[in-house]
Structure formats: C-alpha cells, structure tokens
Write a protein that holds these residues in place. Structure first.
Motif, PDB file in Angstrom:
ATOM      1  N   UNK A 133       0.826  -1.209   0.000  1.00 51.43           N
ATOM      2  CA  UNK A 133       0.000   0.000   0.000  1.00 51.43           C
ATOM      3  C   UNK A 133       0.861   1.260   0.000  1.00 51.43           C
ATOM      4  N   UNK A 134       1.891   1.279   0.836  1.00 50.25           N
ATOM      5  CA  UNK A 134       2.751   2.446   0.924  1.00 50.25           C
ATOM      6  C   UNK A 134       3.580   2.675  -0.318  1.00 50.25           C
ATOM      7  N   UNK A 135       4.165   1.625  -0.843  1.00 53.43           N
ATOM      8  CA  UNK A 135       4.970   1.751  -2.053  1.00 53.43           C
ATOM      9  C   UNK A 135       4.117   2.111  -3.263  1.00 53.43           C
ATOM     10  N   UNK A 136       2.914   1.563  -3.332  1.00 45.74           N
ATOM     11  CA  UNK A 136       2.004   1.912  -4.427  1.00 45.74           C
ATOM     12  C   UNK A 136       1.651   3.395  -4.354  1.00 45.74           C
ATOM     13  N   UNK A 137       1.435   3.880  -3.151  1.00 46.21           N
ATOM     14  CA  UNK A 137       1.102   5.289  -2.981  1.00 46.21           C
ATOM     15  C   UNK A 137       2.209   6.180  -3.524  1.00 46.21           C
ATOM     16  N   UNK A 138       3.432   5.919  -3.118  1.00 46.93           N
ATOM     17  CA  UNK A 138       4.521   6.822  -3.472  1.00 46.93           C
ATOM     18  C   UNK A 138       4.970   6.665  -4.931  1.00 46.93           C
ATOM     19  N   UNK A 139       4.859   5.473  -5.496  1.00 48.80           N
ATOM     20  CA  UNK A 139       5.300   5.258  -6.874  1.00 48.80           C
ATOM     21  C   UNK A 139       4.182   5.453  -7.900  1.00 48.80           C
ATOM     22  N   UNK A 140       3.002   4.923  -7.622  1.00 50.10           N
ATOM     23  CA  UNK A 140       1.929   4.989  -8.610  1.00 50.10           C
ATOM     24  C   UNK A 140       1.423   6.413  -8.810  1.00 50.10           C
ATOM     25  N   UNK A 141       1.451   7.234  -7.753  1.00 49.34           N
ATOM     26  CA  UNK A 141       1.077   8.638  -7.928  1.00 49.34           C
ATOM     27  C   UNK A 141       2.010   9.309  -8.930  1.00 49.34           C
ATOM     28  N   UNK A 142       3.295   9.019  -8.823  1.00 47.67           N
ATOM     29  CA  UNK A 142       4.266   9.559  -9.773  1.00 47.67           C
ATOM     30  C   UNK A 142       3.947   9.087 -11.183  1.00 47.67           C
ATOM     31  N   UNK A 143       3.681   7.788 -11.327  1.00 52.31           N
ATOM     32  CA  UNK A 143       3.382   7.235 -12.637  1.00 52.31           C
ATOM     33  C   UNK A 143       2.150   7.858 -13.270  1.00 52.31           C
ATOM     34  N   UNK A 144       1.086   7.984 -12.493  1.00 53.37           N
ATOM     35  CA  UNK A 144      -0.164   8.555 -13.021  1.00 53.37           C
ATOM     36  C   UNK A 144       0.037  10.015 -13.420  1.00 53.37           C
ATOM     37  N   UNK A 145       0.729  10.787 -12.576  1.00 53.90           N
ATOM     38  CA  UNK A 145       0.943  12.198 -12.884  1.00 53.90           C
ATOM     39  C   UNK A 145       1.756  12.382 -14.154  1.00 53.90           C
ATOM     40  N   UNK A 146       2.805  11.587 -14.298  1.00 54.80           N
ATOM     41  CA  UNK A 146       3.621  11.703 -15.500  1.00 54.80           C
ATOM     42  C   UNK A 146       2.877  11.195 -16.735  1.00 54.80           C
TER      43      UNK A 146
END
Length: 216
Positions: A145-158
C-alpha cells in the motif's frame, strides 16, 4: 560525502541505459533492503523520457520494492546478528533501530505504511519488522500500500501531465526540493502526533526514548 554523490551520479546514468527498466527494478529491490540511494529520481527520469510508459514503470517500481522489502524482512528475521547489524551500522541507522522497532510494535501496519509511502528509510523498517517477527502478511500488505502510494502517484501524474511536469521541475527545481524537505519533516511530525492521539499530548511518545529492542 563524495562517495554518496558518486553513487547517486552512477544511479542516474542508468536512466538512459537500454535496459533501464531492469535497472529500475534492481534499484527498487535493493533500496528496500540495503541500498542508500532512493530509486525515485530514476523513476522520475524514466517517466520524463517516456510519459506513456509511466504507469508501467511505476508498477514495476512498486512490485520490485515490495519484493526487496520482503528480502529486508528476511535479513532481519534470519540474519540480523550476522548481516542486519552490519548493514544498519553502515547506513548510519543503528540508533534509529530501537525507535523503529518500538513504532512497529505500537502502530503495526501503520508504521510500515508510513515508511513505505514517505522518504523515511524503508530499509530500516523492513529489517526491523523481520527482526521483531511482525506478521508477514500484514507487513507485505502495508508495504504494498505504501509503495504503491509513493510510486503509482508519480506514474499517473507523468502519464497524464508528462511534458508540463518536466517544465515545472526545470523551472522550480530549488523550490520543489525545499518543499520536499518540508514534506518529509511534516510527515515525521504528523506521524508522531498520530501516535500520540490516545495519550497525553504534552507527554513524549514512549518510542521517542527507545534505546533497546528484543525480538518477540
């Protein structure tokens, strides 16, 4: 620390490597257990270079980091005396180990989630969680959950705003770096205050003065 700068520069070079995806997975894996350089800049550079693949890159980063977290857990669970102590000392995290153990015992999955989703050294929490024998499934889900939060937000924004984000970073790099530091400090404060929610707010948290730890 010249060696740290050299290591950082070497890491950044891998963003342009033909097998950058494999390097990303590798760095995310080892960062969760012992590597001192966070993989976030590498992920950001790759997303900037190919915004259409940003979510894919973020997913790879998330899963690789969780697997690395499980490896860190194994170090703490099976090899703490022979490997874990040495690693924490090398990374300058030895004094933080008892505090991390205390927070995991007090807050459980929340402590792991917080470390996984913020710039708090995740490797400290993975090794510690293994040492105190935290429930493995709880650990894995909190880490995911934590890693998805910090990485997937970056992926979606980019993926959505690729080029504009690059222009903003280029123009306001100094300001964004300062903001990042403020968010890190704010995250520590917020977590500490949350941990004190059911206690006397004027009293220090029990984990603030932790100096010893034992496995369960």
């Amino acid at each position: 620390m010249a060696w740290l700068r050299a290591l950082y520069d070497w890491t950044m070079e891998k963003a342009a490597h033909p097998k950058a995806v494999w390097w990303l997975a590798f760095f995310c894996f080892i960062e969760s257990s012992f590597f001192p350089i966070p993989p976030h800049p590498l992920l950001g550079l790759m997303c900037l270079a190919e915004p259409k693949k940003a979510i894919r890159f973020a997913l790879i980063a998330t899963l690789s980091s969780v697997l690395g977290g499980l490896f860190g857990y194994a170090i703490g669970y099976l090899l703490y005396e022979s490997v874990g102590v040495w690693l924490l000392g090398l990374l300058g995290l030895s004094e933080s180990f008892p505090v991390a153990a205390c927070y995991i015992r007090e807050q459980g999955a929340l402590a792991v989630f917080f470390a996984a989703g913020t710039p708090v050294p995740f490797k400290l929490m993975t090794i510690t969680a293994g040492f105190i024998e935290m429930n493995l499934l709880t650990f894995a889900l909190a880490a995911l959950a934590g890693r998805a939060l910090i990485f997937m937000v970056v992926g979606v924004l980019f993926q959505i705003f690729g080029a504009p984000i690059k222009r903003i970073i280029d123009k306001y790099l100094g300001l964004l770096t300062s903001l990042f530091v403020v968010l890190v400090v704010g995250g520590f404060v917020a977590f500490t205050q949350f941990a004190k929610a059911d206690e006397n707010p004027e009293a220090p948290h029990v984990c603030d003065a932790a100096t010893d730890v034992q496995s369960e």
